[in-house]
Design a protein around this motif. Structure first.
Motif, PDB file in Angstrom:
ATOM      1  N   THR A  57      47.877  44.433  42.628  1.00 26.45           N
ATOM      2  CA  THR A  57      49.168  44.446  41.924  1.00 26.45           C
ATOM      3  C   THR A  57      49.246  43.369  40.847  1.00 26.45           C
ATOM      4  OG1 THR A  57      50.175  42.997  43.599  1.00 26.45           O
ATOM      5  CG2 THR A  57      50.360  45.374  43.935  1.00 26.45           C
ATOM      6  N   ILE A  58      48.381  42.351  40.944  1.00 19.63           N
ATOM      7  CA  ILE A  58      48.362  41.311  39.906  1.00 19.63           C
ATOM      8  C   ILE A  58      48.005  41.915  38.551  1.00 19.63           C
ATOM      9  CG2 ILE A  58      47.257  39.155  39.180  1.00 19.63           C
ATOM     10  CD1 ILE A  58      46.770  38.535  42.131  1.00 19.63           C
ATOM     11  N   GLY A  59      47.211  42.969  38.569  1.00 19.35           N
ATOM     12  CA  GLY A  59      46.831  43.620  37.317  1.00 19.35           C
ATOM     13  C   GLY A  59      47.767  44.733  36.892  1.00 19.35           C
ATOM     14  N   GLY A  60      48.865  44.917  37.634  1.00 19.77           N
ATOM     15  CA  GLY A  60      49.824  45.960  37.300  1.00 19.77           C
ATOM     16  C   GLY A  60      50.752  45.560  36.164  1.00 19.77           C
ATOM     17  N   PRO A 122      38.989  53.456  30.261  1.00 19.29           N
ATOM     18  CA  PRO A 122      38.594  52.292  31.047  1.00 19.29           C
ATOM     19  C   PRO A 122      39.652  51.947  32.086  1.00 19.29           C
ATOM     20  CG  PRO A 122      39.533  51.565  28.983  1.00 19.29           C
ATOM     21  CD  PRO A 122      39.536  53.073  28.944  1.00 19.29           C
ATOM     22  N   SER A 123      39.302  51.072  33.032  1.00 11.87           N
ATOM     23  CA  SER A 123      40.274  50.651  34.036  1.00 11.87           C
ATOM     24  C   SER A 123      41.407  49.870  33.380  1.00 11.87           C
ATOM     25  CB  SER A 123      39.593  49.771  35.082  1.00 11.87           C
ATOM     26  OG  SER A 123      40.553  49.073  35.856  1.00 11.87           O
ATOM     27  N   GLY A 124      42.630  50.370  33.532  1.00  6.95           N
ATOM     28  CA  GLY A 124      43.769  49.668  32.955  1.00  6.95           C
ATOM     29  C   GLY A 124      44.010  48.328  33.610  1.00  6.95           C
ATOM     30  N   HIS A 125      43.851  48.267  34.933  1.00  8.65           N
ATOM     31  CA  HIS A 125      44.070  46.992  35.626  1.00  8.65           C
ATOM     32  C   HIS A 125      43.082  45.930  35.143  1.00  8.65           C
ATOM     33  CE1 HIS A 125      46.742  49.175  38.281  1.00  8.65           C
ATOM     34  NE2 HIS A 125      47.004  48.073  38.962  1.00  8.65           N
ATOM     35  N   ALA A 126      41.811  46.310  34.996  1.00  5.40           N
ATOM     36  CA  ALA A 126      40.809  45.360  34.528  1.00  5.40           C
ATOM     37  C   ALA A 126      41.073  44.937  33.087  1.00  5.40           C
ATOM     38  CB  ALA A 126      39.413  45.962  34.662  1.00  5.40           C
ATOM     39  N   ALA A 127      41.335  45.907  32.226  1.00  5.72           N
ATOM     40  CA  ALA A 127      41.561  45.600  30.814  1.00  5.72           C
ATOM     41  C   ALA A 127      42.855  44.822  30.598  1.00  5.72           C
ATOM     42  CB  ALA A 127      41.594  46.889  29.998  1.00  5.72           C
TER      43      ALA A 127
END
Length: 218
Positions: A57-60, A122-127
């Motif tokens: 959730t930190i990457g949300g 690409p991964s939205g959370h990572a980006a």
């Protein structure tokens, strides 16, 4: 880094990003092998999966956009409007670009339960975590604290990306592609900021010796 070295680094990252885009996914033996390994890990380590569900959730949107908003307001309070605009634009335009690329590449996600409705690459959370937290560290954090802030930003982004693999909602190439795109987005923002004089990343010894631009100036 010089403009030339930055350009070479950006070119290398862009090529790597495109290679991950065209060669990864469900038809990639490497991606499917990694996904299979994490599937077995997830089945055996239920606590790890639970922690991954929390940490991801930190990457949300709430955390990344909220952090960027706090950073933008902080810069405005310090009367640094150009930096504030640079930070806000970087985070928002990167998020929009990720969503457009997901539709453009059209890569399906791994087949697991509770999949998000969006596409994989690409991964939205990572980006988004890489972009938001690294941009805050470079644009909003004062020079004496910038280095540890960068390390924290990178560490948090790597943890967020890893959670996507543990949860099985992304291929490994999605996550690596997300990290790379985040680095490219922040690198472009910093270059634009420096070239437009909106941003000056002073060396810490310059600040201490008062030879550089004071931290409080935009």
């Amino acid at each position: 880094m010089t403009i030339f070295s930055r350009a070479i680094t950006a070119l290398f990252l862009a090529i790597l990003f495109l290679l991950l885009a065209v060669s990864g996914g469900p038809l990639s033996g490497w991606d499917t092998a990694v996904a299979s390994w994490f599937g077995e890990f997830r089945a055996e380590a239920l606590d790890a999966a639970r922690w991954a569900a929390v940490l991801t959730t930190i990457g949300g949107a709430y955390v990344t956009l909220g952090s960027a908003l706090v950073g933008t307001l902080w810069l405005l309070v310090r009367r640094m409007p150009r930096r504030a605009l640079l930070l806000a634009a970087t985070v928002l335009l990167e998020r929009l670009s990720v969503e457009l690329m997901k539709d453009g590449f059209g890569r399906p996600r791994p087949e697991v339960e509770n999949l998000p409705t969006s596409l994989a690459f690409p991964s939205g959370h990572a980006a988004n975590s890489m972009t938001a937290f690294l941009a805050i560290a470079l644009i909003a954090v004062p020079a004496p604290y910038r280095r540890p802030a960068i390390l924290v930003a990178l560490a948090v982004s790597f943890i967020v990306g890893a959670t996507r693999l543990v949860l099985g909602v992304h291929w490994a190439s999605d996550v690596f592609g997300g990290w790379i795109f985040g680095l490219l987005a922040v690198g472009l923002a910093v270059t634009i900021g420096e070239r437009s004089a909106a941003l000056h990343l002073e060396a810490q010894h310059d600040i201490v010796a008062r030879h550089g631009t004071p931290v409080g100036k935009d």
